[in-house]
Design a protein around this motif. Structure first.
Motif, PDB file in Angstrom:
ATOM      1  N   PRO A   7       0.768  -1.093  -0.138  1.00  0.00           N
ATOM      2  CA  PRO A   7       0.006  -0.052  -0.170  1.00  0.00           C
ATOM      3  C   PRO A   7       0.821   1.274   0.011  1.00  0.00           C
ATOM      4  O   PRO A   7       0.563   2.163  -0.620  1.00  0.00           O
ATOM      5  CB  PRO A   7      -0.863  -0.088   1.406  1.00  0.00           C
ATOM      6  N   LEU A   8       1.869   1.199   0.615  1.00  0.00           N
ATOM      7  CA  LEU A   8       2.846   2.232   0.765  1.00  0.00           C
ATOM      8  C   LEU A   8       3.464   2.584  -0.399  1.00  0.00           C
ATOM      9  O   LEU A   8       3.891   3.751  -1.008  1.00  0.00           O
ATOM     10  CB  LEU A   8       3.906   2.334   1.904  1.00  0.00           C
ATOM     11  N   LEU A   9       4.047   1.610  -1.178  1.00  0.00           N
ATOM     12  CA  LEU A   9       4.564   1.665  -2.500  1.00  0.00           C
ATOM     13  C   LEU A   9       3.687   2.265  -3.481  1.00  0.00           C
ATOM     14  O   LEU A   9       4.095   3.015  -4.461  1.00  0.00           O
ATOM     15  CB  LEU A   9       5.023   0.336  -2.840  1.00  0.00           C
ATOM     16  N   PHE A  10       2.430   1.720  -3.532  1.00  0.00           N
ATOM     17  CA  PHE A  10       1.157   2.334  -4.145  1.00  0.00           C
ATOM     18  C   PHE A  10       1.057   3.684  -4.223  1.00  0.00           C
ATOM     19  O   PHE A  10       1.009   4.533  -5.203  1.00  0.00           O
ATOM     20  CB  PHE A  10       0.116   1.585  -4.109  1.00  0.00           C
ATOM     21  N   TYR A  11       0.801   4.358  -2.924  1.00  0.00           N
ATOM     22  CA  TYR A  11       0.792   5.562  -2.744  1.00  0.00           C
ATOM     23  C   TYR A  11       2.156   6.368  -3.035  1.00  0.00           C
ATOM     24  O   TYR A  11       1.807   7.691  -3.736  1.00  0.00           O
ATOM     25  CB  TYR A  11       0.488   6.043  -1.098  1.00  0.00           C
ATOM     26  N   ALA A  12       3.392   6.054  -2.959  1.00  0.00           N
ATOM     27  CA  ALA A  12       4.446   6.659  -3.396  1.00  0.00           C
ATOM     28  C   ALA A  12       4.515   6.678  -4.876  1.00  0.00           C
ATOM     29  O   ALA A  12       5.028   7.686  -5.418  1.00  0.00           O
ATOM     30  CB  ALA A  12       5.677   5.971  -2.938  1.00  0.00           C
ATOM     31  N   GLY A  48      -1.092   8.464   2.206  1.00  0.00           N
ATOM     32  CA  GLY A  48      -0.228   7.625   2.543  1.00  0.00           C
ATOM     33  C   GLY A  48       0.281   7.711   3.940  1.00  0.00           C
ATOM     34  O   GLY A  48       0.657   6.579   4.601  1.00  0.00           O
ATOM     35  N   PHE A  49       0.182   8.987   4.550  1.00  0.00           N
ATOM     36  CA  PHE A  49       0.581   9.343   5.791  1.00  0.00           C
ATOM     37  C   PHE A  49      -0.357   8.492   6.793  1.00  0.00           C
ATOM     38  O   PHE A  49       0.067   8.025   7.888  1.00  0.00           O
ATOM     39  CB  PHE A  49       0.852  10.725   6.217  1.00  0.00           C
ATOM     40  N   LYS A  50      -1.818   8.759   6.502  1.00  0.00           N
ATOM     41  CA  LYS A  50      -2.679   7.997   7.200  1.00  0.00           C
ATOM     42  C   LYS A  50      -2.547   6.554   7.314  1.00  0.00           C
ATOM     43  O   LYS A  50      -2.597   5.923   8.268  1.00  0.00           O
ATOM     44  CB  LYS A  50      -3.925   8.611   6.660  1.00  0.00           C
ATOM     45  N   THR A  51      -2.357   5.892   6.260  1.00  0.00           N
ATOM     46  CA  THR A  51      -2.230   4.559   6.088  1.00  0.00           C
ATOM     47  C   THR A  51      -0.931   3.985   6.799  1.00  0.00           C
ATOM     48  O   THR A  51      -1.102   3.125   7.550  1.00  0.00           O
ATOM     49  CB  THR A  51      -2.044   4.151   4.661  1.00  0.00           C
ATOM     50  N   LYS A  52       0.176   4.797   6.780  1.00  0.00           N
ATOM     51  CA  LYS A  52       1.593   4.424   7.575  1.00  0.00           C
ATOM     52  C   LYS A  52       1.025   4.368   8.939  1.00  0.00           C
ATOM     53  O   LYS A  52       1.617   3.537   9.841  1.00  0.00           O
ATOM     54  CB  LYS A  52       2.626   5.280   7.009  1.00  0.00           C
ATOM     55  N   LYS A  53       0.428   5.472   9.460  1.00  0.00           N
ATOM     56  CA  LYS A  53       0.073   5.375  10.932  1.00  0.00           C
ATOM     57  C   LYS A  53      -0.752   4.503  11.493  1.00  0.00           C
ATOM     58  O   LYS A  53      -0.518   3.795  12.364  1.00  0.00           O
ATOM     59  CB  LYS A  53      -0.641   6.886  11.143  1.00  0.00           C
ATOM     60  N   ARG A  54      -1.759   4.059  10.615  1.00  0.00           N
ATOM     61  CA  ARG A  54      -2.693   3.135  10.838  1.00  0.00           C
ATOM     62  C   ARG A  54      -1.803   1.555  11.044  1.00  0.00           C
ATOM     63  O   ARG A  54      -2.053   0.776  11.597  1.00  0.00           O
ATOM     64  CB  ARG A  54      -3.650   2.885   9.812  1.00  0.00           C
ATOM     65  N   ARG A  56       1.394   1.186  11.605  1.00  0.00           N
ATOM     66  CA  ARG A  56       2.316   1.422  12.634  1.00  0.00           C
ATOM     67  C   ARG A  56       1.394   1.102  13.858  1.00  0.00           C
ATOM     68  O   ARG A  56       2.132   0.210  14.729  1.00  0.00           O
ATOM     69  CB  ARG A  56       2.924   2.945  12.934  1.00  0.00           C
ATOM     70  N   GLU A  57       0.202   1.600  14.272  1.00  0.00           N
ATOM     71  CA  GLU A  57      -0.569   1.330  15.282  1.00  0.00           C
ATOM     72  C   GLU A  57      -0.904  -0.043  15.175  1.00  0.00           C
ATOM     73  O   GLU A  57      -1.153  -0.907  16.312  1.00  0.00           O
ATOM     74  CB  GLU A  57      -1.743   2.276  15.223  1.00  0.00           C
ATOM     75  N   ASN A  58      -1.019  -0.841  14.227  1.00  0.00           N
ATOM     76  CA  ASN A  58      -1.436  -2.245  14.134  1.00  0.00           C
ATOM     77  C   ASN A  58      -0.245  -2.981  14.265  1.00  0.00           C
ATOM     78  O   ASN A  58      -0.538  -4.445  14.108  1.00  0.00           O
ATOM     79  CB  ASN A  58      -2.346  -2.505  12.780  1.00  0.00           C
ATOM     80  N   GLY A  59       0.843  -2.822  14.472  1.00  0.00           N
ATOM     81  CA  GLY A  59       1.943  -3.241  14.404  1.00  0.00           C
ATOM     82  C   GLY A  59       2.548  -3.972  13.158  1.00  0.00           C
ATOM     83  O   GLY A  59       3.421  -5.198  13.051  1.00  0.00           O
ATOM     84  N   GLU A  60       2.099  -3.657  12.004  1.00  0.00           N
ATOM     85  CA  GLU A  60       2.311  -3.979  10.749  1.00  0.00           C
ATOM     86  C   GLU A  60       3.634  -3.417  10.216  1.00  0.00           C
ATOM     87  O   GLU A  60       4.379  -4.138   9.185  1.00  0.00           O
ATOM     88  CB  GLU A  60       1.405  -3.801   9.467  1.00  0.00           C
ATOM     89  N   LEU A  61       4.314  -2.454  10.758  1.00  0.00           N
ATOM     90  CA  LEU A  61       5.528  -1.841  10.354  1.00  0.00           C
ATOM     91  C   LEU A  61       6.455  -2.252  11.512  1.00  0.00           C
ATOM     92  O   LEU A  61       6.283  -2.086  12.716  1.00  0.00           O
ATOM     93  CB  LEU A  61       5.565  -0.353  10.360  1.00  0.00           C
ATOM     94  N   GLU A  62       7.799  -2.596  11.221  1.00  0.00           N
ATOM     95  CA  GLU A  62       8.896  -2.981  12.026  1.00  0.00           C
ATOM     96  C   GLU A  62       9.453  -1.653  12.761  1.00  0.00           C
ATOM     97  O   GLU A  62       9.415  -0.645  11.877  1.00  0.00           O
ATOM     98  CB  GLU A  62       9.885  -3.848  11.290  1.00  0.00           C
ATOM     99  N   LYS A  63      10.144  -1.986  13.611  1.00  0.00           N
ATOM    100  CA  LYS A  63      10.722  -0.635  14.207  1.00  0.00           C
ATOM    101  C   LYS A  63      11.820  -0.092  13.419  1.00  0.00           C
ATOM    102  O   LYS A  63      12.630  -1.007  12.876  1.00  0.00           O
ATOM    103  CB  LYS A  63      11.037  -1.019  15.755  1.00  0.00           C
TER     104      LYS A  63
END
Length: 65
Positions: A7-12, A48-54, A56-63
């Motif tokens: 999803p983030l690649l698509f927005y970029a 894109g920023f909204k999706t990234k925040k969501r 991150r909150e769901n733990g789908e992004l690594e630290k």
């Protein structure tokens, strides 16, 4: 191993295409095209920023280090 966040690649890609559209609209001297592409960039980057925040909150992004 890093995984692609599709999803983030698509927005970029969409944001980059809109920025390219601004350049094309300037070359064509189209004020409506420039304005619409600027609005599109703002909207797409916001989504894109909204999706990234969501994600991150769901733990789908690594630290990040």
């Amino acid at each position: 191993m890093k995984r692609v966040k599709w999803p983030l690649l698509f927005y970029a890609i969409l944001a980059a295409a809109s920025i390219i559209g601004i350049g094309i609209a300037i070359a064509e001297k189209s004020l409506i095209g420039v304005i619409s592409c600027i609005v599109a960039v703002i909207f797409i980057m916001g989504m894109g920023f909204k999706t990234k925040k969501r994600m991150r909150e769901n733990g789908e992004l690594e630290k990040e280090a």
